[in-house]
Design a protein around this motif. Structure first.
Motif, PDB file in Angstrom:
ATOM      1  N   GLU A 164       4.050  -1.762  -0.501  1.00 36.89           N
ATOM      2  CA  GLU A 164       5.046  -2.444  -1.312  1.00 36.89           C
ATOM      3  C   GLU A 164       5.370  -1.623  -2.558  1.00 36.89           C
ATOM      4  O   GLU A 164       4.473  -1.122  -3.238  1.00 36.89           O
ATOM      5  N   THR A 165       6.655  -1.515  -2.851  1.00 36.13           N
ATOM      6  CA  THR A 165       7.116  -0.814  -4.042  1.00 36.13           C
ATOM      7  C   THR A 165       7.460  -1.826  -5.123  1.00 36.13           C
ATOM      8  O   THR A 165       8.203  -2.782  -4.879  1.00 36.13           O
TER       9      THR A 165
ATOM     10  N   VAL B  32       4.278  10.433  -3.644  1.00 37.10           N
ATOM     11  CA  VAL B  32       4.221   9.968  -2.253  1.00 37.10           C
ATOM     12  C   VAL B  32       4.058  11.160  -1.317  1.00 37.10           C
ATOM     13  O   VAL B  32       3.237  11.131  -0.392  1.00 37.10           O
TER      14      VAL B  32
ATOM     15  N   GLU C 234      14.214   5.981 -11.041  1.00 35.03           N
ATOM     16  CA  GLU C 234      14.733   4.621 -11.011  1.00 35.03           C
ATOM     17  C   GLU C 234      14.613   3.858 -12.321  1.00 35.03           C
ATOM     18  O   GLU C 234      15.332   2.873 -12.530  1.00 35.03           O
TER      19      GLU C 234
ATOM     20  N   ILE D 112       9.155  -2.116  -8.870  1.00 37.90           N
ATOM     21  CA  ILE D 112       9.914  -1.479  -9.937  1.00 37.90           C
ATOM     22  C   ILE D 112       9.562  -2.217 -11.220  1.00 37.90           C
ATOM     23  O   ILE D 112       9.907  -3.390 -11.405  1.00 37.90           O
TER      24      ILE D 112
ATOM     25  N   TRP E 160      16.164  10.924  -8.067  1.00 36.71           N
ATOM     26  CA  TRP E 160      15.495   9.778  -7.448  1.00 36.71           C
ATOM     27  C   TRP E 160      14.775   8.911  -8.485  1.00 36.71           C
ATOM     28  O   TRP E 160      13.985   8.047  -8.135  1.00 36.71           O
TER      29      TRP E 160
ATOM     30  N   GLU F 294      -0.872   6.279   0.740  1.00 31.77           N
ATOM     31  CA  GLU F 294       0.058   6.496  -0.372  1.00 31.77           C
ATOM     32  C   GLU F 294      -0.097   5.377  -1.395  1.00 31.77           C
ATOM     33  O   GLU F 294       0.420   4.271  -1.236  1.00 31.77           O
TER      34      GLU F 294
ATOM     35  N   VAL G  97       7.276   2.805 -11.742  1.00 26.30           N
ATOM     36  CA  VAL G  97       7.272   2.485 -10.320  1.00 26.30           C
ATOM     37  C   VAL G  97       5.826   2.553  -9.826  1.00 26.30           C
ATOM     38  O   VAL G  97       5.084   3.481 -10.168  1.00 26.30           O
ATOM     39  N   ALA G  98       5.432   1.558  -9.035  1.00 22.93           N
ATOM     40  CA  ALA G  98       4.104   1.565  -8.416  1.00 22.93           C
ATOM     41  C   ALA G  98       4.242   1.252  -6.939  1.00 22.93           C
ATOM     42  O   ALA G  98       5.097   0.453  -6.537  1.00 22.93           O
ATOM     43  N   TYR G  99       3.403   1.893  -6.140  1.00 25.07           N
ATOM     44  CA  TYR G  99       3.418   1.679  -4.693  1.00 25.07           C
ATOM     45  C   TYR G  99       1.990   1.504  -4.207  1.00 25.07           C
ATOM     46  O   TYR G  99       1.131   2.364  -4.422  1.00 25.07           O
TER      47      TYR G  99
ATOM     48  N   PHE H 201       9.293   8.977  -8.009  1.00 23.96           N
ATOM     49  CA  PHE H 201       8.525   8.380  -6.924  1.00 23.96           C
ATOM     50  C   PHE H 201       8.279   9.293  -5.715  1.00 23.96           C
ATOM     51  O   PHE H 201       7.156   9.331  -5.184  1.00 23.96           O
TER      52      PHE H 201
END
Length: 227
Positions: free
Chosen positions: A72-73, A47, A109, A75, A107, A57, A66-68, A43
Motif C-alpha cells: 500500500e502506498t 522501490v 508527488e 501519500i 515522479w 519493497e 510517501v511511504a510504501y 518514490f
C-alpha cells in the motif's frame, strides 16, 4: 537478534561519487529483518533499489512524503504549498536547475527538489514569506521544498506500525538533517563521517568512516552482536 534497519541512501549507501556501493548487494539481500529505505529521492528510486536487492519493497520517499509498506502506498504530504513556493521562486527569477528533462522531480508527488546551484537565499526568503507550513531542507544533494508536517520519522512510525514493530526496534543510519527525525525515534542511530552537523548532533554515534564504509561497519557489527 538481527534488528530492523532504517537506511538513508545518498551519502549512506553510496560512494563519495554518488554511486551505490557494491557492498549493498553483499550485506543487505540476506538481512534477516525488515529493511526500510528512507530517502529524499522520489518514490521509484528506493522501490527499484529494494527490487534489485531482492528484498520486500518497504520504503519512505520524499523525506517522508510517501511511504510504501504491505503493498500500500500512502501519500503523507500535500504538494500544493511547496509547488506554490517554487512557482513564486521562479517568478522572482529563480531556477530549479535540473534542465529540461528534470527527472529529479518527474515522479515527485509531495515536494519539489531544487539543484544546489539554485539561489538558496532567495528560495528560503520565498518559503518564509509563504508562512510556517513550508520549509527548505538541504540534504547535501538538493534543496527540498516540503511541508513541515512531513518527516522521515513520522513516516517510519507508520511503516513500523504496519510491520507490527516500534520505531525503537530499528537501527538507523544516515548523513543529513532529513535523518534527524528518524534518529530521534530509533533505538540506535549512526551518522556516517560525512554527515552534516544536524545529523551528527542527533546521532547516538558518529562513525569514523564515511559513506558506505561507515554503514558497512555498522551492519557487520550488528550481525556479530546478534551471533
Amino acid at each position: 537478534m538481527i534488528p530492523p534497519l532504517a537506511l538513508d541512501i545518498d551519502g549512506t549507501l553510496t560512494t563519495s561519487s554518488g554511486r551505490i556501493d557494491p557492498r549493498v548487494f553483499e550485506l543487505l539481500p540476506e538481512w534477516d529483518a525488515p529493511v526500510v529505505f528512507a530517502t529524499g529521492k522520489a518514490f521509484p528510486y528506493p522501490v527499484a533499489l529494494a527490487h534489485f536487492l531482492g528484498r520486500e519493497e518497504v520504503v519512505i520517499a520524499e523525506n517522508g512524503g510517501v511511504a510504501y509498506v504491505d503493498g500500500e502506498t500512502a501519500i503523507l504530504g500535500d504538494p500544493a504549498a511547496p509547488r506554490a513556493v517554487v512557482e513564486a521562486f521562479r517568478e522572482r527569477g529563480g531556477e530549479v536547475g535540473w534542465g529540461d528533462g528534470d527527472t529529479v522531480n518527474r515522479w515527485r508527488e509531495t515536494e519539489v527538489a531544487l539543484s544546489l546551484d539554485a539561489d538558496e537565499v532567495l528560495l528560503r526568503e520565498v518559503a518564509a514569506a509563504a508562512g510556517g507550513d513550508v520549509e527548505v531542507v538541504d540534504t547535501g544533494y538538493a534543496y527540498h521544498v516540503k511541508s513541515t508536517d512531513v518527516s522521515k520519522g513520522k513516516a517510519l512510525e507508520r511503516v513500523a506500525d504496519a510491520l507490527d514493530l516500534s520505531p525503537a526496534d530499528f537501527v538507523a543510519v544516515g548523513d543529513s538533517e532529513n535523518d534527524v527525525s528518524t534518529f530521534a525515534l530509533t533505538g540506535e542511530s549512526y551518522a556516517v563521517a560525512n554527515a552534516d552537523a544536524a545529523a551528527r548532533d542527533a546521532a547516538d554515534v558518529v562513525l569514523d568512516d564515511a559513506y558506505m564504509d561507515g554503514t558497512a561497519d555498522v551492519l557487520k557489527a550488528l550481525r556479530e552482536r546478534a551471533e
